[in-house]
Write an enzyme that holds these catalytic residues in place. Structure first.
Site, PDB file in Angstrom:
ATOM      1  N   ASP A 115     114.242  29.689   3.286  1.00 42.22           N
ATOM      2  CA  ASP A 115     113.593  29.408   2.006  1.00 42.22           C
ATOM      3  C   ASP A 115     112.260  28.705   2.311  1.00 42.22           C
ATOM      4  O   ASP A 115     112.234  27.524   2.648  1.00 42.22           O
ATOM      5  CB  ASP A 115     114.469  28.511   1.132  1.00 42.22           C
ATOM      6  N   LYS A 147     111.657  32.665  -5.123  1.00 40.93           N
ATOM      7  CA  LYS A 147     112.435  31.517  -5.599  1.00 40.93           C
ATOM      8  C   LYS A 147     111.552  30.651  -6.475  1.00 40.93           C
ATOM      9  O   LYS A 147     110.395  30.393  -6.156  1.00 40.93           O
ATOM     10  CB  LYS A 147     112.956  30.739  -4.388  1.00 40.93           C
ATOM     11  N   LYS A 176     115.676  33.991  -6.934  1.00 41.48           N
ATOM     12  CA  LYS A 176     116.514  32.806  -6.824  1.00 41.48           C
ATOM     13  C   LYS A 176     115.961  31.736  -7.758  1.00 41.48           C
ATOM     14  O   LYS A 176     114.806  31.331  -7.629  1.00 41.48           O
ATOM     15  CB  LYS A 176     116.561  32.276  -5.395  1.00 41.48           C
TER      16      LYS A 176
END
Length: 224
Positions: free
Chosen positions: A89, A153, A182
């Site tokens: 991430d 994300k 996400k």
């Protein structure tokens, strides 16, 4: 809806202990969460604990502000993969974004895509949507989506505003169909979690994971 299967069970506070990491892994197995998301120093320990299970290990790069040098992000990513991370991430360079320097961001993201995909790993790109305008979110989708990223994300959870339904819907509308979403930041109950999924998110970053699962109408422990 089996909400547990959408959740990255997350603990990223700077004072995290090994005991908390072990508990996080145990809970992920017990409840059937998709992954744990942990600070880089704990990836190797998680890999040992979770080796016999289907729970994935995610960690963060350039976290939480995104302004690390590209070379540092590449090095962090390589080390995380060596230690056993399945998913990365990565926070984009928000300074470059605010200056609309998309060439810099695209070059950085492309390098990370190459590093991750060469090792069969997943790259999630964090754009910190809560502090962006709708136009900036759309630009991120249009300029980064075609680069081969696996997820976009919403948030780190450290900005003043986390995920929103509106941001997820914008991302869903403007990202290529191959890029998943996400939602992360401020998701603390089942109603919010399920609304994010309904808006288009296929993964949720949550530290209140157990409370979310426990609040589901059809609550039952999943497990692996």
């Amino acid at each position: 809806m089996n909400i547990a299967a959408f959740i990255d069970h997350t603990i990223l506070k700077p004072t995290t202990t090994i005991a908390e990491i072990e508990q996080c892994c145990s809970e992920a197995v017990q409840y059937g969460f998709a992954a744990v998301c942990v600070p880089p120093p704990f990836v190797k320990r998680c890999a040992t604990i979770l080796a016999p299970t289907n729970v994935k290990i995610a960690t963060v790069v350039g976290f939480p502000f995104g302004y690390s040098a590209t070379e540092a992000k590449v090095a962090e990513t390589i080390l995380a993969i060596v230690d056993g991370a399945h998913e990365i991430d990565m926070v984009i360079n928000l300074i470059a974004l605010r200056q609309a320097d998309y060439a810099y961001i695209q070059k950085e993201v492309s390098l990370l895509v190459e590093v991750c995909h060469n090792k069969g790993r997943i790259l999630k790109v964090i754009i910190e949507s809560g502090i962006l305008s709708p136009e900036e979110i759309i630009s991120c989708c249009e300029k980064l989506g075609p680069l081969g990223i696996d997820f976009m994300k919403t948030s780190t959870g450290y900005a003043e505003k986390g995920a929103s339904i509106e941001a997820v819907q914008l991302m869903k509308k403007h990202l290529p169909a191959s890029v998943r979403i996400k939602a992360s930041g401020g998701i603390r109950d089942f109603a919010t979690a399920s609304s994010m999924v309904n808006a288009g998110a296929t993964r949720l970053g949550c530290s209140a994971s157990i409370a979310i699962v426990s609040g589901a109408p059809d609550h039952q422990v999943g497990g692996y």
